[in-house]
Design an enzyme around this catalytic site. Structure first.
Site, PDB file in Angstrom:
ATOM      1  N   HIS A   1       6.044  11.983 -11.133  1.00  0.00           N
ATOM      2  CA  HIS A   1       7.446  11.748 -11.517  1.00  0.00           C
ATOM      3  C   HIS A   1       8.372  12.250 -10.419  1.00  0.00           C
ATOM      4  CE1 HIS A   1       6.824  16.000 -12.813  1.00  0.00           C
ATOM      5  NE2 HIS A   1       8.058  16.143 -12.361  1.00  0.00           N
TER       6      HIS A   1
ATOM      7  N   HIS B   1       8.160  12.593 -18.887  1.00  0.00           N
ATOM      8  CA  HIS B   1       9.153  12.015 -17.979  1.00  0.00           C
ATOM      9  C   HIS B   1       8.481  11.296 -16.823  1.00  0.00           C
ATOM     10  CE1 HIS B   1       8.113  15.641 -15.957  1.00  0.00           C
ATOM     11  NE2 HIS B   1       9.193  15.828 -15.251  1.00  0.00           N
TER      12      HIS B   1
ATOM     13  N   HIS C   1      13.147  16.850  -6.417  1.00  0.00           N
ATOM     14  CA  HIS C   1      11.727  16.957  -6.066  1.00  0.00           C
ATOM     15  C   HIS C   1      10.968  15.709  -6.500  1.00  0.00           C
ATOM     16  CE1 HIS C   1      11.443  18.453 -10.329  1.00  0.00           C
ATOM     17  NE2 HIS C   1      10.304  17.810 -10.320  1.00  0.00           N
TER      18      HIS C   1
ATOM     19  N   HIS D   1       7.504  25.102 -17.430  1.00  0.00           N
ATOM     20  CA  HIS D   1       8.814  24.597 -17.823  1.00  0.00           C
ATOM     21  C   HIS D   1       8.897  24.598 -19.350  1.00  0.00           C
ATOM     22  CE1 HIS D   1       9.689  23.140 -13.830  1.00  0.00           C
ATOM     23  NE2 HIS D   1       8.714  22.259 -13.833  1.00  0.00           N
TER      24      HIS D   1
ATOM     25  N   TYR E   1       6.922  24.726  -7.831  1.00  0.00           N
ATOM     26  CA  TYR E   1       7.828  24.020  -6.927  1.00  0.00           C
ATOM     27  C   TYR E   1       7.585  24.589  -5.543  1.00  0.00           C
ATOM     28  CZ  TYR E   1      11.069  22.205 -10.589  1.00  0.00           C
ATOM     29  OH  TYR E   1      11.663  21.555 -11.634  1.00  0.00           O
TER      30      TYR E   1
ATOM     31  N   GLU F   1       6.370  19.204  -6.203  1.00  0.00           N
ATOM     32  CA  GLU F   1       5.891  19.959  -7.365  1.00  0.00           C
ATOM     33  C   GLU F   1       4.443  19.575  -7.636  1.00  0.00           C
ATOM     34  OE1 GLU F   1       7.627  18.789 -11.173  1.00  0.00           O
ATOM     35  OE2 GLU F   1       7.253  20.767 -12.025  1.00  0.00           O
TER      36      GLU F   1
HETATM   37 FE   LIG Z   1       9.142  17.899 -12.084  1.00  0.00          FE
END
Ligand SMILES: [Fe+2]
Ligand code: FES
Lengths: 114, 303
Positions: B148, B196, B210, B242, B251, B261
């Site tokens: 992503h 996502h 990122h 997260h 990251y 990431e």
């Molecule tokens: Fe991400």
């Protein structure tokens, strides 16, 4: 080892840089920090102003990050700029020099001065 | 008709050789083609020719490619985008190496997106007939695939409308200022069953926050962290988790300062799931679940 004196304003802290060492690396090694991001010349967050002396970038910096005009006006990225000799730099008003490790500041900074 | 996935990220780098070392030796991607100041790379579990294009000169994202499931989707999406009112153009086969024709549009956040249906088939080392579970001699982290991207821009709500109206995506999670002041500060958009595929954070237009590679699990994330220490890769944060997407993460920055990431262990999302909402006062926990506070780089360091 031949070192260079890096004088940081407005705090007037002087650190000893090693040959080929970017300014931000000297700070971190000596227990200090200031505002930085990517540490690889990409984000432009570590901008400072060169007051005296000269520097050479240790790796390519994109003109999209630091324009030729800014560079001519003395703007430098601490994560890329390597001092050519003794230098004086001024941190921006919205940036602060922080002593994140008094231990390192005491031992690294002092031993490199002797 | 659907968008299947983020197929490629095309990014700018200041030094192609330093980037080769990072993406190929440290992350373990395979260089599939090079020339013209560009490198084309793929992860070991990707069948298509490439998922990352690195172009020498500058930093940040050039464009993002989304692969659609049917050739006829392109026309339909083109019409939908025209109706939505963004700048749309056709791209020809060969405009992008090894990639078929498609539709290019400029998003409300001023990013370039490309929709395409065909890319040369590269296959994987493990193959598709009675395969082993992974190639034995992976390098470094051995990232299997691109997952992503998170970009920044002002019109976050416009991006939500575009991806919902034109492509039928859904919002898995979003961050609002407060219940009284529901301005959207970040949105996590899903093309199908991931938490996502594309996320947008309120910030300067055209910027890259990122792009991420999926890993199997937390152990793989930890091992990636070890490799970053060995290879002196600047780590932004992690390994941690997260709150948003529940993914475990590191990251880190590529040699030009583009943030990457590694990500693992998120959840399955479906179009009928309600959107999870976070408020700005909980943003620390939403982004970095353990520390429960943002570092000063999350909202300020982009390329
Ligand atoms: Fe991400
Ligand atoms: S920290 Fe990003 S340019 Fe120096």
């Amino acid at each position: 080892m031949v070192t260079v004196a890096i004088r940081l304003l407005p705090d007037d802290v002087v650190l000893q840089g090693r040959p080929g060492e970017p300014i931000l690396d000297t700070l971190r090694r000596a227990g200090y920090s200031h505002r930085f991001g990517c540490r690889r010349g990409g984000c432009g967050v570590c901008r400072v102003d060169l007051v005296e002396g000269s520097t050479t970038d240790g790796a390519v910096v994109s003109e999209a990050v630091l324009t030729p005009e800014e560079r001519a006006a003395g703007v430098r990225l601490t994560c890329r700029a390597v001092p050519d000799g003794d230098v004086t730099l001024r941190l921006r008003e919205d940036d602060t020099l922080r002593c994140v490790s008094p231990f390192l500041a005491r031992y690294v900074t002092r031993s490199s001065l002797t | 008709m659907s968008i299947m996935r983020l197929g490629y990220v095309h990014a700018r780098v200041t030094d192609l050789e330093a980037s080769r070392s990072h993406y190929s030796d440290t992350l373990g991607m395979e260089v599939k083609a090079e020339g013209d100041g560009k490198l084309y790379l793929k992860g070991w579990d990707e069948y298509d020719h490439h998922s990352v294009v690195l172009e020498e000169g500058g930093v940040g994202a050039v464009k993002f490619g989304f692969k659609v499931s049917h050739a006829t989707d392109l026309e339909q999406y083109e019409r939908a985008l025209q109706q939505f009112g963004v700048t749309v153009e056709r791209m020809a086969k060969g405009d992008n190496l090894a990639t078929g024709d498609g539709v290019r549009f400029i998003s409300p956040t001023n990013h370039v997106f490309e929709l395409y249906h065909e890319m040369d088939y590269a296959g994987t080392e493990t193959g598709t007939l009675n395969p082993q579970t992974f190639p034995r001699h992976l390098r470094g982290v051995g990232v299997p695939r691109l997952d992503h991207t998170l970009i920044t821009g002002d019109d976050v709500e416009g991006m939500e409308r575009l991806f919902i109206d034109c492509f039928g995506w859904h919002i898995s999670e979003r961050v609002i200022a407060s219940p009284e002041e529901p301005t959207c500060l970040a949105t996590f958009l899903s093309a199908g069953h991931k938490a996502h595929d594309l996320a947008i954070l309120k910030g300067p237009d055209s910027k890259l926050h990122h792009f991420a590679f999926i890993l199997d699990d937390w152990n793989a994330v930890l091992r990636a962290g070890d490799l970053f220490a060995m290879d002196d890769v600047p780590v932004d944060i992690g390994p941690t988790r997260h709150g948003i997407t529940r993914g475990t993460t590191i990251y880190f920055f590529d040699p030009s300062g583009n943030r990457n990431e590694v990500f693992a262990g998120s959840y399955t999302s479906c179009a009928d799931f309600p959107t999870i909402t976070w408020t700005a006062d909980q943003l620390g926990r939403a982004v970095f679940y353990h520390a429960r506070e943002l570092n000063d780089r999350f909202l300020s360091v982009f390329t």
